[in-house]
Design a protein around this motif. Structure first.
Motif, PDB file in Angstrom:
ATOM      1  N   GLU A 259       3.574 -10.385   0.193  1.00 37.60           N
ATOM      2  CA  GLU A 259       4.557 -11.457   0.339  1.00 37.60           C
ATOM      3  C   GLU A 259       5.970 -10.927   0.528  1.00 37.60           C
ATOM      4  O   GLU A 259       6.760 -11.454   1.313  1.00 37.60           O
ATOM      5  CB  GLU A 259       4.502 -12.351  -0.899  1.00 37.60           C
ATOM      6  CG  GLU A 259       5.281 -13.637  -0.793  1.00 37.60           C
ATOM      7  CD  GLU A 259       4.978 -14.579  -1.941  1.00 37.60           C
ATOM      8  OE1 GLU A 259       4.874 -15.798  -1.693  1.00 37.60           O
ATOM      9  OE2 GLU A 259       4.837 -14.096  -3.090  1.00 37.60           O
ATOM     10  N   ARG A 260       6.293  -9.852  -0.194  1.00 36.79           N
ATOM     11  CA  ARG A 260       7.643  -9.291  -0.084  1.00 36.79           C
ATOM     12  C   ARG A 260       7.650  -7.870  -0.634  1.00 36.79           C
ATOM     13  O   ARG A 260       6.701  -7.418  -1.291  1.00 36.79           O
ATOM     14  CB  ARG A 260       8.663 -10.143  -0.835  1.00 36.79           C
ATOM     15  CG  ARG A 260       8.462 -10.172  -2.334  1.00 36.79           C
ATOM     16  CD  ARG A 260       9.425 -11.134  -3.018  1.00 36.79           C
ATOM     17  NE  ARG A 260       9.231 -11.149  -4.456  1.00 36.79           N
ATOM     18  CZ  ARG A 260       9.874 -10.344  -5.308  1.00 36.79           C
ATOM     19  NH1 ARG A 260      10.772  -9.465  -4.844  1.00 36.79           N
ATOM     20  NH2 ARG A 260       9.645 -10.398  -6.596  1.00 36.79           N
TER      21      ARG A 260
ATOM     22  N   PHE B  12       4.780  -6.798  -3.351  1.00 31.64           N
ATOM     23  CA  PHE B  12       4.258  -7.903  -4.153  1.00 31.64           C
ATOM     24  C   PHE B  12       3.304  -8.724  -3.295  1.00 31.64           C
ATOM     25  O   PHE B  12       3.667  -9.134  -2.188  1.00 31.64           O
ATOM     26  CB  PHE B  12       5.409  -8.793  -4.636  1.00 31.64           C
ATOM     27  CG  PHE B  12       6.439  -8.051  -5.455  1.00 31.64           C
ATOM     28  CD1 PHE B  12       6.410  -8.085  -6.842  1.00 31.64           C
ATOM     29  CD2 PHE B  12       7.456  -7.319  -4.832  1.00 31.64           C
ATOM     30  CE1 PHE B  12       7.365  -7.411  -7.601  1.00 31.64           C
ATOM     31  CE2 PHE B  12       8.408  -6.638  -5.576  1.00 31.64           C
ATOM     32  CZ  PHE B  12       8.352  -6.681  -6.965  1.00 31.64           C
ATOM     33  N   ASP B  13       2.094  -8.971  -3.802  1.00 34.33           N
ATOM     34  CA  ASP B  13       1.108  -9.683  -2.986  1.00 34.33           C
ATOM     35  C   ASP B  13       1.081 -11.176  -3.312  1.00 34.33           C
ATOM     36  O   ASP B  13       1.789 -11.651  -4.218  1.00 34.33           O
ATOM     37  CB  ASP B  13      -0.280  -9.049  -3.115  1.00 34.33           C
ATOM     38  CG  ASP B  13      -0.914  -9.225  -4.493  1.00 34.33           C
ATOM     39  OD1 ASP B  13      -0.489 -10.106  -5.261  1.00 34.33           O
ATOM     40  OD2 ASP B  13      -1.865  -8.475  -4.799  1.00 34.33           O
ATOM     41  N   LEU B  14       0.278 -11.924  -2.553  1.00 26.39           N
ATOM     42  CA  LEU B  14       0.223 -13.377  -2.700  1.00 26.39           C
ATOM     43  C   LEU B  14      -0.314 -13.819  -4.055  1.00 26.39           C
ATOM     44  O   LEU B  14      -0.048 -14.938  -4.499  1.00 26.39           O
ATOM     45  CB  LEU B  14      -0.656 -13.985  -1.595  1.00 26.39           C
ATOM     46  CG  LEU B  14      -0.150 -13.908  -0.162  1.00 26.39           C
ATOM     47  CD1 LEU B  14      -1.166 -14.549   0.783  1.00 26.39           C
ATOM     48  CD2 LEU B  14       1.205 -14.590  -0.019  1.00 26.39           C
TER      49      LEU B  14
ATOM     50  N   TYR C   8       2.776  -3.567  -6.782  1.00 23.22           N
ATOM     51  CA  TYR C   8       2.269  -2.210  -6.638  1.00 23.22           C
ATOM     52  C   TYR C   8       3.418  -1.286  -6.260  1.00 23.22           C
ATOM     53  O   TYR C   8       4.268  -1.641  -5.437  1.00 23.22           O
ATOM     54  CB  TYR C   8       1.201  -2.140  -5.539  1.00 23.22           C
ATOM     55  CG  TYR C   8       0.031  -3.062  -5.751  1.00 23.22           C
ATOM     56  CD1 TYR C   8      -1.046  -2.675  -6.532  1.00 23.22           C
ATOM     57  CD2 TYR C   8       0.015  -4.336  -5.175  1.00 23.22           C
ATOM     58  CE1 TYR C   8      -2.132  -3.523  -6.734  1.00 23.22           C
ATOM     59  CE2 TYR C   8      -1.057  -5.186  -5.371  1.00 23.22           C
ATOM     60  CZ  TYR C   8      -2.120  -4.781  -6.154  1.00 23.22           C
ATOM     61  OH  TYR C   8      -3.186  -5.630  -6.356  1.00 23.22           O
ATOM     62  N   GLN C   9       3.423  -0.106  -6.849  1.00 22.42           N
ATOM     63  CA  GLN C   9       4.378   0.901  -6.417  1.00 22.42           C
ATOM     64  C   GLN C   9       3.853   1.500  -5.104  1.00 22.42           C
ATOM     65  O   GLN C   9       2.702   1.928  -5.025  1.00 22.42           O
ATOM     66  CB  GLN C   9       4.545   1.980  -7.492  1.00 22.42           C
ATOM     67  CG  GLN C   9       5.829   2.769  -7.320  1.00 22.42           C
ATOM     68  CD  GLN C   9       6.164   3.598  -8.538  1.00 22.42           C
ATOM     69  OE1 GLN C   9       6.131   4.826  -8.476  1.00 22.42           O
ATOM     70  NE2 GLN C   9       6.468   2.935  -9.638  1.00 22.42           N
ATOM     71  N   ASP C  10       4.729   1.524  -4.115  1.00 19.99           N
ATOM     72  CA  ASP C  10       4.314   1.815  -2.741  1.00 19.99           C
ATOM     73  C   ASP C  10       4.302   3.309  -2.463  1.00 19.99           C
ATOM     74  O   ASP C  10       5.340   3.918  -2.198  1.00 19.99           O
ATOM     75  CB  ASP C  10       5.257   1.104  -1.772  1.00 19.99           C
ATOM     76  CG  ASP C  10       4.914   1.369  -0.324  1.00 19.99           C
ATOM     77  OD1 ASP C  10       3.772   1.799  -0.056  1.00 19.99           O
ATOM     78  OD2 ASP C  10       5.779   1.153   0.538  1.00 19.99           O
TER      79      ASP C  10
ATOM     80  N   LYS D   3      12.047  -0.445   0.492  1.00 21.31           N
ATOM     81  CA  LYS D   3      12.010  -1.797   1.062  1.00 21.31           C
ATOM     82  C   LYS D   3      13.369  -2.465   1.211  1.00 21.31           C
ATOM     83  O   LYS D   3      13.493  -3.464   1.921  1.00 21.31           O
ATOM     84  CB  LYS D   3      11.124  -2.700   0.189  1.00 21.31           C
ATOM     85  CG  LYS D   3       9.733  -2.155  -0.069  1.00 21.31           C
ATOM     86  CD  LYS D   3       8.970  -1.948   1.224  1.00 21.31           C
ATOM     87  CE  LYS D   3       7.596  -1.400   0.937  1.00 21.31           C
ATOM     88  NZ  LYS D   3       7.083  -0.555   2.006  1.00 21.31           N
ATOM     89  N   SER D   4      14.393  -1.968   0.520  1.00 26.78           N
ATOM     90  CA  SER D   4      15.656  -2.716   0.530  1.00 26.78           C
ATOM     91  C   SER D   4      16.852  -1.790   0.320  1.00 26.78           C
ATOM     92  O   SER D   4      17.690  -2.040  -0.549  1.00 26.78           O
ATOM     93  CB  SER D   4      15.623  -3.798  -0.559  1.00 26.78           C
ATOM     94  OG  SER D   4      15.190  -3.262  -1.813  1.00 26.78           O
ATOM     95  N   ASN D   5      16.929  -0.754   1.109  1.00 27.48           N
ATOM     96  CA  ASN D   5      18.025   0.191   0.970  1.00 27.48           C
ATOM     97  C   ASN D   5      19.368  -0.504   1.227  1.00 27.48           C
ATOM     98  O   ASN D   5      19.579  -1.082   2.297  1.00 27.48           O
ATOM     99  CB  ASN D   5      17.837   1.352   1.955  1.00 27.48           C
ATOM    100  CG  ASN D   5      18.885   2.425   1.771  1.00 27.48           C
ATOM    101  OD1 ASN D   5      20.010   2.275   2.208  1.00 27.48           O
ATOM    102  ND2 ASN D   5      18.506   3.505   1.104  1.00 27.48           N
ATOM    103  N   PRO D   6      20.291  -0.468   0.282  1.00 31.92           N
ATOM    104  CA  PRO D   6      21.547  -1.220   0.439  1.00 31.92           C
ATOM    105  C   PRO D   6      22.434  -0.689   1.559  1.00 31.92           C
ATOM    106  O   PRO D   6      23.177  -1.462   2.179  1.00 31.92           O
ATOM    107  CB  PRO D   6      22.218  -1.067  -0.936  1.00 31.92           C
ATOM    108  CG  PRO D   6      21.597   0.152  -1.545  1.00 31.92           C
ATOM    109  CD  PRO D   6      20.193   0.196  -1.036  1.00 31.92           C
TER     110      PRO D   6
END
Length: 443
Positions: A61-62, A69-71, A76-78, A90-93
C-alpha cells in the motif's frame, strides 16, 4: 478460501512449505483478493514478472524510509530495495524536496534543459569509460541502444553474451531450464561466464563477425556471481584483439563505487550501460562510452544516427538524478553501505560453513543472493532442482514471518535508510531462518 500452491514432488521441504504457504494465505486475505481482481485485467495479476510471488504476491500500500506496508496491515523492513534500484529507501527528504521544487517548473518541457547536461557531466566524470553519454528510460533500453550502436560502429552482426546474463526484460540468457523468455533478435553467441579460455574457443570461428561483447561485471539476476578480474581483463584483451566493442552492463554494479566495478578493478570497457538508481527514483537508463562511438549520435552531422524518445530527458528524472548523484551517491555513503553488505555476507557464510549447512550467499558489497544447494555432489536432477526451489521458498516465508522483505528468488539489496544495527538484526533473522529450513531435512 482456495489458494493455489506450488506443485512439488515429495521431499523433506514440501510439507513445511505447504504449511508456510497456507499460513501466508491466512495472514494476507486482502492481498489475495486484490490479486484475484488484478488477474481480470493483467496476465497473472501483474505487469512485472520478477516481483510475482508464489502462491500469490503481497500488495503493498505504501512505503516509508526502510519500510513497506501491505494491504493487510503488516510492515516489513525492505531488504530487496526494488532489486537494487531503491537504494535511497522510500522517502528520502533530499530527493523529495528536489522533486517537489521541480514540479513547479512543469512536468514535461519537450526541450533541452541545463539539468540534462549537468547530470551527463557528472556521469562522464565518474565512469572511466564514458566520454559522452545518452539517456534512455531503463537499463533494458540502454543495453539495446548500446548493442545497436556498437554493431553500427563495427559494421558487424554478432553479439557475445554470457550464460546467466541478464541485460533487461528482452535480453536474458538464463537457459532453457529457467522458463521462457523474450529476446531482441540479435545474432547472439552465448559463452561461459568466468571462463576466458572457453569464451576464446567459442568465438574463434566467429571472431571476424563479432561486433559487441556485452557482460555484467557481476551476474545480477543470474545469481550474484562476481566476474573474476582475470576473466574481465581477458574480455578487454579479447575485444582489442578482434576489434569488438566491449560493453560493461553496470546497471547494478554501479553502486559498488562512484565509478562502478570498472573503477575498482581498473578495467575500462569501450562502453558502459547504467540504469535503476541514477534516476533518483524515476525510470532511467543511460549508455555512454568512447567519443568516436558516441559521436555517431551527434545531430550536427548529416549522417548521424537518430535516437529519440519522449522521456529521455524528463525534467523530473533529470533533477532527481542530478540531486542523487551530487548529494547522496557519494563514495563515503557507498563505502559504508557496501561494507555492511560484505560483513553480512561473510558472517552468514561463516555460520553455514562451520555448521555444514547447504546455504550460501554470493555477491559484492550491498548486492547479495542466497543459494540453497541440498545436493552435496552438485547434481542437477529434477528432484534436486525442485528441492532447491522448495528450500528457498521456505526461507523466503520464514523471513516474511520475521518482518523482512526480500525477493522470493533470494536477492538481498541494502539501502541507505539502513543502519548497522538494522543489518545485524537482519543477519540474525537470516541465520535463524536458514537453521529452521535446514532442520526440516529429516522430515
Amino acid at each position: 478460501m482456495t489458494v493455489p500452491t506450488t506443485p512439488a514432488a515429495p521431499s523433506a521441504y514440501a510439507g513445511p512449505l505447504k504449511v508456510a504457504q497456507t499460513e501466508y494465505a491466512q495472514r494476507n486475505p486482502r492481498s489475495y483478493e486484490a490479486w484475484q481482481e488484478a488477474t481480470l485485467s493483467l496476465p497473472g495479476g501483474g505487469t512485472r514478472s520478477s516481483i510475482f510471488v508464489h502462491p500469490f504476491p503481497l500488495f503493498i500500500e505504501r512505503g516509508e524510509g526502510k519500510w513497506v506496508f501491505d494491504l493487510d496491515g503488516h510492515q516489513y523492513q525492505d531488504f530487496v530495495s526494488d532489486f537494487t534500484s531503491g537504494i535511497y529507501g522510500k522517502s528520502n527528504p533530499i530527493l523529495k524536496d528536489a522533486i517537489t521544487r521541480a514540479l513547479d517548473n512543469g512536468l514535461q518541457l519537450g526541450a533541452h534543459t541545463k539539468t540534462e547536461s549537468l547530470l551527463a557531466s557528472e556521469l562522464c566524470a565518474r565512469f572511466p569509460s564514458i566520454d559522452l553519454v545518452r539517456f534512455a528510460n531503463s537499463g533494458t533500453e540502454a543495453n539495446i541502444l548500446a548493442i545497436s550502436i556498437g554493431l553500427e560502429y563495427t559494421r558487424r552482426k554478432k553479439v557475445v553474451v554470457f550464460k546467466g546474463g541478464y541485460h533487461g526484460s528482452v535480453l536474458s540468457h538464463f537457459g532453457e531450464d529457467d522458463g521462457g523468455d523474450l529476446k531482441v533478435p540479435y545474432d547472439f553467441l552465448v559463452c561461459p561466464y568466468n571462463d576466458i579460455s572457453g569464451t576464446r574457443d567459442a568465438i574463434e570461428q566467429h571472431k571476424d563477425d563479432i561486433g559487441v561483447i556485452l557482460v555484467e561485471p557481476m551476474l545480477g539476476a543470474g545469481g550474484c556471481h562476481p566476474g573474476t578480474p582475470d576473466f574481465l581483463q581477458g574480455l578487454r584483451d579479447l575485444a582489442d584483439e578482434i576489434g569488438a566493442v566491449l560493453i560493461f552492463d553496470e546497471v547494478q554494479t554501479a553502486r559498488l563505487s562512484t565509478g562502478g566495478r570498472q573503477k575498482i578493478l581498473g578495467i575500462t570497457p569501450d562502453m558502459t550501460t547504467l540504469g535503476k538508481f541514477f534516476g533518483g527514483g524515476f525510470a532511467f537508463g543511460a549508455f555512454g562510452g568512447k567519443r568516436e562511438i558516441m559521436s555517431l549520435f551527434d545531430a550536427r552531422h548529416p549522417q548521424s544516427i537518430a535516437h529519440g524518445s519522449t522521456f529521455n530527458n524528463s525534467p523530473l528524472t533529470m533533477i532527481a538524478g542530478l540531486t542523487a548523484v551530487q548529494k547522496i551517491l557519494t563514495q563515503e555513503n557507498l563505502d559504508k553501505l557496501n561494507q555492511m553488505g560484505d560483513e553480512f555476507r561473510e558472517n552468514v557464510n561463516l555460520h553455514t560453513s562451520q555448521n555444514a549447512i547447504p546455504f550460501s550467499i554470493t555477491g559484492l558489497g550491498s548486492i547479495n543472493q542466497v543459494h540453497f544447494h541440498p545436493s552435496t555432489d552438485g547434481s542437477q536432477t529434477q528432484s534436486q532442482t525442485q528441492m532447491r526451489k522448495e528450500g528457498l521458498d521456505l526461507f523466503y516465508f520464514k523471513l516474511l514471518e520475521k518482518g523482512y522483505w526480500i525477493s522470493q528468488r533470494g536477492l538481498i539489496s541494502l539501502n541507505f535508510e539502513m543502519t548497522r544495527e538494522d543489518v545485524k538484526a537482519f543477519e540474525k533473522a537470516v541465520i535463524d531462518s536458514i537453521d529452521q529450513v535446514y532442520a526440516c531435512r529429516t522430515g
